[in-house]
Write an enzyme that holds these catalytic residues in place. Structure first.
Site, PDB file in Angstrom:
ATOM      1  N   GLN A 208       4.859  -0.228   9.784  1.00 16.92           N
ATOM      2  CA  GLN A 208       3.454   0.059  10.117  1.00 16.92           C
ATOM      3  C   GLN A 208       2.864  -1.105  10.889  1.00 16.92           C
ATOM      4  O   GLN A 208       2.829  -2.239  10.390  1.00 16.92           O
ATOM      5  CB  GLN A 208       2.659   0.316   8.825  1.00 16.92           C
ATOM      6  CG  GLN A 208       1.158   0.563   9.069  1.00 16.92           C
ATOM      7  CD  GLN A 208       0.324  -0.699   8.944  1.00 16.92           C
ATOM      8  OE1 GLN A 208       0.571  -1.528   8.080  1.00 16.92           O
ATOM      9  NE2 GLN A 208      -0.664  -0.853   9.815  1.00 16.92           N
TER      10      GLN A 208
ATOM     11  N   TYR B  85      -0.331  -2.974  12.665  1.00 17.91           N
ATOM     12  CA  TYR B  85      -1.740  -3.175  12.970  1.00 17.91           C
ATOM     13  C   TYR B  85      -1.753  -3.877  14.303  1.00 17.91           C
ATOM     14  O   TYR B  85      -1.263  -5.008  14.404  1.00 17.91           O
ATOM     15  CB  TYR B  85      -2.397  -4.089  11.941  1.00 17.91           C
ATOM     16  CG  TYR B  85      -2.958  -3.380  10.735  1.00 17.91           C
ATOM     17  CD1 TYR B  85      -3.727  -2.225  10.868  1.00 17.91           C
ATOM     18  CD2 TYR B  85      -2.737  -3.874   9.459  1.00 17.91           C
ATOM     19  CE1 TYR B  85      -4.252  -1.585   9.758  1.00 17.91           C
ATOM     20  CE2 TYR B  85      -3.266  -3.237   8.342  1.00 17.91           C
ATOM     21  CZ  TYR B  85      -4.023  -2.099   8.511  1.00 17.91           C
ATOM     22  OH  TYR B  85      -4.549  -1.469   7.411  1.00 17.91           O
TER      23      TYR B  85
ATOM     24  N   THR C 143      -1.327   2.225  12.924  1.00 11.67           N
ATOM     25  CA  THR C 143      -2.567   2.542  12.197  1.00 11.67           C
ATOM     26  C   THR C 143      -3.751   2.309  13.123  1.00 11.67           C
ATOM     27  O   THR C 143      -3.912   1.210  13.664  1.00 11.67           O
ATOM     28  CB  THR C 143      -2.690   1.675  10.927  1.00 11.67           C
ATOM     29  OG1 THR C 143      -1.601   2.003  10.064  1.00 11.67           O
ATOM     30  CG2 THR C 143      -3.992   1.924  10.191  1.00 11.67           C
TER      31      THR C 143
ATOM     32  N   ARG D  51     -16.159  -3.498   2.258  1.00 13.77           N
ATOM     33  CA  ARG D  51     -15.711  -3.125   0.913  1.00 13.77           C
ATOM     34  C   ARG D  51     -16.355  -4.059  -0.112  1.00 13.77           C
ATOM     35  O   ARG D  51     -15.815  -5.113  -0.455  1.00 13.77           O
ATOM     36  CB  ARG D  51     -14.186  -3.201   0.823  1.00 13.77           C
ATOM     37  CG  ARG D  51     -13.515  -2.282   1.835  1.00 13.77           C
ATOM     38  CD  ARG D  51     -12.005  -2.442   1.873  1.00 13.77           C
ATOM     39  NE  ARG D  51     -11.458  -1.780   3.051  1.00 13.77           N
ATOM     40  CZ  ARG D  51     -10.259  -2.036   3.562  1.00 13.77           C
ATOM     41  NH1 ARG D  51      -9.469  -2.936   2.994  1.00 13.77           N
ATOM     42  NH2 ARG D  51      -9.845  -1.391   4.642  1.00 13.77           N
TER      43      ARG D  51
ATOM     44  N   LYS E  79      -1.390   6.838  12.418  1.00 19.90           N
ATOM     45  CA  LYS E  79      -2.009   6.993  11.085  1.00 19.90           C
ATOM     46  C   LYS E  79      -3.514   6.749  11.140  1.00 19.90           C
ATOM     47  O   LYS E  79      -3.959   5.775  11.751  1.00 19.90           O
ATOM     48  CB  LYS E  79      -1.364   5.995  10.119  1.00 19.90           C
ATOM     49  CG  LYS E  79      -2.018   5.910   8.754  1.00 19.90           C
ATOM     50  CD  LYS E  79      -1.212   5.010   7.836  1.00 19.90           C
ATOM     51  CE  LYS E  79      -1.775   4.939   6.437  1.00 19.90           C
ATOM     52  NZ  LYS E  79      -2.894   4.002   6.296  1.00 19.90           N
TER      53      LYS E  79
ATOM     54  N   HIS F 242      -7.666   6.383   5.075  1.00 25.06           N
ATOM     55  CA  HIS F 242      -7.296   5.058   4.583  1.00 25.06           C
ATOM     56  C   HIS F 242      -7.696   4.947   3.100  1.00 25.06           C
ATOM     57  O   HIS F 242      -8.128   3.884   2.635  1.00 25.06           O
ATOM     58  CB  HIS F 242      -8.017   3.981   5.411  1.00 25.06           C
ATOM     59  CG  HIS F 242      -7.215   2.731   5.639  1.00 25.06           C
ATOM     60  ND1 HIS F 242      -6.499   2.494   6.783  1.00 25.06           N
ATOM     61  CD2 HIS F 242      -7.013   1.641   4.857  1.00 25.06           C
ATOM     62  CE1 HIS F 242      -5.912   1.309   6.691  1.00 25.06           C
ATOM     63  NE2 HIS F 242      -6.201   0.770   5.533  1.00 25.06           N
TER      64      HIS F 242
HETATM   65  C1  FMN Z   1      -4.323  -2.202  -1.493  1.00 20.89           C
HETATM   66  C2  FMN Z   1      -4.186  -1.365  -0.272  1.00 20.89           C
HETATM   67  C3  FMN Z   1      -3.702  -1.936   0.907  1.00 20.89           C
HETATM   68  C4  FMN Z   1      -3.546  -1.159   2.049  1.00 20.89           C
HETATM   69  N1  FMN Z   1      -3.017  -1.741   3.180  1.00 20.89           N
HETATM   70  C5  FMN Z   1      -2.758  -0.955   4.256  1.00 20.89           C
HETATM   71  C6  FMN Z   1      -2.069  -1.491   5.366  1.00 20.89           C
HETATM   72  O1  FMN Z   1      -1.698  -2.667   5.396  1.00 20.89           O
HETATM   73  N2  FMN Z   1      -1.833  -0.669   6.421  1.00 20.89           N
HETATM   74  C7  FMN Z   1      -2.219   0.648   6.429  1.00 20.89           C
HETATM   75  O2  FMN Z   1      -1.973   1.371   7.400  1.00 20.89           O
HETATM   76  N3  FMN Z   1      -2.866   1.187   5.365  1.00 20.89           N
HETATM   77  C8  FMN Z   1      -3.122   0.426   4.273  1.00 20.89           C
HETATM   78  N4  FMN Z   1      -3.732   0.980   3.196  1.00 20.89           N
HETATM   79  C9  FMN Z   1      -4.080   2.402   3.197  1.00 20.89           C
HETATM   80  C10 FMN Z   1      -2.929   3.258   2.666  1.00 20.89           C
HETATM   81  O3  FMN Z   1      -1.844   3.259   3.563  1.00 20.89           O
HETATM   82  C11 FMN Z   1      -3.361   4.712   2.448  1.00 20.89           C
HETATM   83  O4  FMN Z   1      -3.965   5.219   3.606  1.00 20.89           O
HETATM   84  C12 FMN Z   1      -4.275   4.916   1.245  1.00 20.89           C
HETATM   85  O5  FMN Z   1      -4.015   3.983   0.228  1.00 20.89           O
HETATM   86  C13 FMN Z   1      -4.060   6.319   0.692  1.00 20.89           C
HETATM   87  O6  FMN Z   1      -4.957   6.628  -0.302  1.00 20.89           O
HETATM   88  P1  FMN Z   1      -4.639   6.565  -1.881  1.00 20.89           P
HETATM   89  O7  FMN Z   1      -4.555   5.107  -2.204  1.00 20.89           O
HETATM   90  O8  FMN Z   1      -5.831   7.223  -2.444  1.00 20.89           O
HETATM   91  O9  FMN Z   1      -3.330   7.293  -2.149  1.00 20.89           O
HETATM   92  C14 FMN Z   1      -3.908   0.215   2.038  1.00 20.89           C
HETATM   93  C15 FMN Z   1      -4.392   0.780   0.855  1.00 20.89           C
HETATM   94  C16 FMN Z   1      -4.522   0.015  -0.294  1.00 20.89           C
HETATM   95  C17 FMN Z   1      -5.016   0.674  -1.556  1.00 20.89           C
END
Ligand code: FMN
Length: 369
Positions: free
Chosen positions: A131, A133, A159, A168, A246, A270
């Site tokens: 993934q 960024y 993403t 947040r 994404k 996200h």
């Molecule tokens: C702690 C945390 C860190 C995340 N870091 C990233 C990331 O580095 N890159 C990304 O594309 N999405 C990131 N996300 C989003 C997740 O890929 C995803 O879209 C999201 O957690 C899905 O929802 P859910 O937690 O309700 O299952 C992160 C989510 C969380 C909870």
């Protein structure tokens, strides 16, 4: 009570994680944008979807396998890319990679992973998706793409829903930042959560492993607002494998991405971490599926808490579903055993849900409208 009995639902692992993790880390994982309305409304929308039971269909043999990009995957749900996973438990990244290898499911490896992208794909036995960024520093971003190619990644996730990191409040109130800055309130927080603190002290604080040494550093709050369609075109040109975008919620964007040669889209808010007033992504999934037709690889994440939720996402048009927070909480709750238990529960719930619906295969789930 054994961990097997204690863990029955997402809320069980969330509550166990709440006891183990410092407030700062719990709020980093659990938190969302603004007042958390976007995240909550999506979960309530998923919860309100109703499934239709059917009877007397002989559902003794149920097949949970699905295919992505023409390749069979072992389970109908995978692992979202998440940054700094090792905050949930030392070694969490590697636990997720082992799960991915064992079950043959995709594992999103974040740009901000706590383990290097090379090691992650090795541990995931080739099932990892990298993934990206895209940062303002184009050279550094393309260098990461080159590293992912060299490490034999077959799929790149770009993403696009973080032009700026969402506001947040829960993590900001706790003073969350990477690397940590330990003031009096963090010191108190760590002292009151000694199991986590000792484990983390013993194993070393998680680092942003893709940026160690003298390579460019990663700033979580750096602006990515300059990303545009020409960048997409260049990245698409640089990546010969499967190219997935994404964080898409709009029918017009999805249609244009497909036309631009993108191989698959992850419909996602996200996890509600970006825009508090966002439309429920589960509804965007239905709209985008209807616009793109049945064949296009359309994936979904955000707000998935159970096997029934997974089936609902398929019913709303997903060709595959990813889960995020549930895995981090499961590892905080019980390490690798906790993770295995949560996976087992979700898989069982998917299977039971199919049985209730009189279905033997994920491919037969009827569309929900
Ligand atoms: C702690 C945390 C860190 C995340 N870091 C990233 C990331 O580095 N890159 C990304 O594309 N999405 C990131 N996300 C989003 C997740 O890929 C995803 O879209 C999201 O957690 C899905 O929802 P859910 O937690 O309700 O299952 C992160 C989510 C969380 C909870």
């Amino acid at each position: 009570m054994s961990i097997g009995n204690r863990i029955q639902t997402f809320e069980d692992v969330r509550q166990l994680a709440r006891g183990y993790l410092p407030w700062m880390v719990f709020d980093y994982i659990d938190g969302a944008a603004g007042e958390g309305v976007g995240e909550r409304v999506n979960r309530e929308t998923i919860r309100a979807l109703r499934l239709q039971p059917r009877v007397l269909n002989n559902v003794e043999n149920r097949d949970l396998k699905v295919s992505i990009f023409g390749q069979e995957v072992g389970m109908p749900f995978g692992i979202c890319p998440m940054g700094m996973c090792n905050l949930s438990r030392p070694g969490a990244d590697v636990m997720l990679a082992r799960l991915s290898a064992k079950q043959g499911i995709p594992h999103g490896v974040s740009t901000a992973a706590s383990t290097s992208l090379e090691r992650m794909n090795e541990m995931a036995e080739g099932n990892a998706w990298f993934q990206l960024y895209f940062s303002g520093n184009q050279e550094a971003s393309f260098a990461l793409v080159e590293r992912a190619i060299a490490a034999d990644y077959k799929t790149l996730i770009l993403t696009v829903d973080v032009p700026e990191v969402g506001h947040r409040p829960r993590e900001l109130r706790r003073g969350f930042r990477a690397p940590f800055k330990i003031g009096p309130s963090q010191f108190l927080d760590f002292t009151l959560h000694p199991r986590w603190s000792l484990g983390t002290l013993f194993n070393g604080a998680p680092e942003l492993a893709n940026f160690s040494g003298d390579q460019a550093t990663f700033d979580r709050h750096a602006s990515r607002a300059g990303a545009d369609w020409s960048l997409l075109e260049r990245l698409r040109g640089a990546w010969k494998g499967n190219f997935v975008v994404k964080g898409v919620l709009d029918v017009e964007d999805a249609t244009r991405l497909r036309a631009a040669g993108v191989d698959g889209i992850i419909v996602s808010s996200h996890g509600g971490r970006q825009l508090d007033s966002v439309h429920p992504p589960i509804l965007a999934l239905r709209a985008i599926r209807d616009a793109l037709g049945n064949a296009y690889p359309l994936f979904y994440d955000s707000g998935i808490r159970s096997g029934e939720d997974i089936v609902k996402a398929y019913a709303m048009g997903a060709s595959y579903v990813f889960v995020g927070r549930a895995w981090l909480f499961a590892m905080a709750a019980g390490g690798e055993a906790g993770l295995a238990r949560m996976v087992e529960i979700m898989e069982k719930q998917v299977s039971i849900t199919l049985a209730q619906m009189g279905l033997s295969s994920m491919l037969d789930i009827p569309a929900l409208r």
